[in-house]
Design an enzyme around this catalytic site. Structure first.
Site, PDB file in Angstrom:
ATOM      1  CD  GLN A  64       3.809  -8.055   1.516  1.00 34.90           C
ATOM      2  OE1 GLN A  64       4.595  -6.823   2.043  1.00 34.90           O
ATOM      3  NE2 GLN A  64       2.592  -7.612   1.182  1.00 34.90           N
ATOM      4  CB  CYS A  70       2.379  -4.268   3.615  1.00 34.21           C
ATOM      5  SG  CYS A  70       0.666  -4.028   3.467  1.00 34.21           S
ATOM      6  CG  HIS A 362       2.983  -1.887   0.477  1.00 35.85           C
ATOM      7  ND1 HIS A 362       3.211  -3.132   0.691  1.00 35.85           N
ATOM      8  CD2 HIS A 362       4.081  -1.518   0.156  1.00 35.85           C
ATOM      9  CE1 HIS A 362       3.482  -3.078   0.504  1.00 35.85           C
ATOM     10  NE2 HIS A 362       5.284  -2.828   0.534  1.00 35.85           N
ATOM     11  CG  ASN A 383       8.241  -2.704   0.009  1.00 35.89           C
ATOM     12  OD1 ASN A 383       7.631  -3.102   0.943  1.00 35.89           O
ATOM     13  ND2 ASN A 383       8.975  -2.086  -1.415  1.00 35.89           N
TER      14      ASN A 383
END
Length: 448
Positions: A64, A70, A362, A383
């Site tokens: 990102q 996110c 997040h 992630n």
């Protein structure tokens, strides 16, 4: 009357510190080294295992970059799993910039609608103050992503690639916040001066045209149609031809996302009850963001069952707490702050929410779990911070104790809910105030 710190107290503080040899050693260490390096627990790092009894990912992570997208990345990372299988490709990304464009446009409209709705309140009203504090941040929620996809569809990365402003959003957001706050002031002035709602809306619509122009300049004009063709991992060529974004969703998204609900663990509030947050939305008139509040162990059980059935899980957490970013580790006691400072730290999860010490910051994707005798002991997380100096090729390992303390939300199909959870969906959601921490993921940019 407030009481100040006295000279006597300062003298006592100084004497106590200087007579404490451990404090002096800590002072020498911290003044010459990074805090996280000094407090990272060697025993936990040494004993961390990166293997999992269930591991779903066979793909690379996304990035990102310098943005707070996110929640969109986590959503599209979930959706791309089925798309890769259907297209028989090893790697694929939906365009995150495309859905980001539509979020900015829709969120600008929603903000101005909120200004119209609250025009009878004084400008220093707490809700209006909150709305003006961040009229168009990067964050968002699962339901907000669904609102965008339902209305605007998706496209492959090749049809709408990243721009500088999608990967680094601060400058664009600064401009958008300026024009939105300006427009809010203008709308209220029209109404305060006796103008009609029709006149205020006409001005809003004119400004929305300018916001469209700004977004196109920064991000590019979103396509109405695009050509789609690809070569699969067996070197076979495929051509679908011209498609619309909504057709692309119908063809390549196999997640039954209309059947998903958001489950949260918020120990401040009653369990098996739904909640929403005032003004937490991006598409005006769209379905609201609704959470079902459940105990942490039950949220964990749903997550485990989904993973063991082969489905990654979208989740929201307080990512920066007890995280070793380069090592890709989370543990609830990863850093020994008490040992360094000789000071007691910590509150229960509910009080951390009440007193501003935690919130959702997040969104990511669970892609694995390690289960022993039916119970999870660690979790694998995809992630969206890229693979350089972020975890193990971008993937992280979460010890189970961290889940209880810092996990807040998952999105899951209704079929995985217990009877008690399902019954809890029937009531009207309790409306939390706009500034409640359960809305933080939609306004605060994640740590990246």
């Amino acid at each position: 009357m407030a009481k100040g710190v006295t000279d006597k107290q300062i003298k006592e503080f100084r004497k106590a510190f200087e007579s404490d040899s451990s404090a002096m050693v800590a002072q020498n260490a911290v003044s010459n080294a990074d805090l996280s390096t000094l407090t990272l627990r060697r025993d936990l790092v040494q004993n961390m295992d990166f293997s999992f009894s269930t591991k779903l990912d066979e793909w690379s992570v996304t990035n990102q970059r310098r943005s707070g997208r996110c929640w969109l990345f986590a959503t599209l990372n979930l959706f791309r799993v089925g798309a890769m299988k259907k297209m028989n490709v090893k790697e694929f990304e939906f365009s995150q910039a495309h859905i980001h464009f539509w979020d900015k446009l829709e969120r600008a409209n929603h903000f101005l609608e909120a200004i119209l709705e609250t025009s009878d309140r004084p400008v220093d009203d707490r809700t209006i103050h909150f709305l003006l504090s961040d009229p168009i941040g990067d964050g968002g929620q699962w339901n907000m992503a669904m609102n965008l996809i339902r209305k605007h569809g998706l496209v492959p990365m090749s049809a709408y690639p990243e721009s500088h402003s999608s990967s680094s959003t601060r400058s664009m957001n600064t401009i958008l916040k300026d024009i939105l706050r300006t427009t809010a002031s203008e709308i209220r002035s029209i109404l305060d001066d006796g103008g009609s709602e029709k006149e205020a809306r006409s001005h809003k619509d004119s400004r929305m045209g300018e916001i469209w122009r700004i977004l196109c300049i920064h991000l590019g004009t979103p396509p109405e149609k695009f050509d789609w063709q690809w070569r699969d991992k067996d070197n076979e060529f495929h051509r679908k031809g011209e498609m619309t974004p909504l057709e692309f969703v119908d063809e390549y998204v196999d997640v039954d996302w209309e059947n998903y609900v958001c489950i949260v663990n918020d120990p401040r509030n009653e369990y098996y009850q739904t909640y929403t947050v005032d003004f937490l939305q991006n598409v005006a008139g769209g379905p609201p963001v609704v959470y079902l509040n459940v105990p942490s162990d039950e949220m964990k059980e749903v997550t485990q069952r989904l993973l063991e059935d082969g489905t990654p899980v979208w989740m929201g957490c307080d990512v920066g707490k007890h995280m070793a970013r380069k090592k890709g580790l989370w543990d609830a006691e990863l850093y020994d702050f008490k040992g360094l400072y000789g000071v007691e730290f910590g509150m229960e999860k509910a009080d951390r929410l009440r007193f501003g010490q935690t919130m959702m910051t997040h969104a990511m994707l669970f892609t694995g779990v390690d289960v022993v005798d039916g119970s999870p002991r660690r979790w694998r997380v995809e992630n969206s911070w890229g693979s350089d100096e972020s975890g193990v090729k971008g993937f992280y390992t979460m010890n189970d104790n961290w889940f209880d303390e810092h996990m807040f939300e998952i999105a899951a199909p209704r079929d995985y809910l217990t009877e008690e959870m399902t019954a809890g969906l029937d009531g009207e959601p309790v409306v939390l105030p706009a500034w409640d921490p359960m809305g933080s993921l939609a306004r605060d940019e994640a740590l990246h």
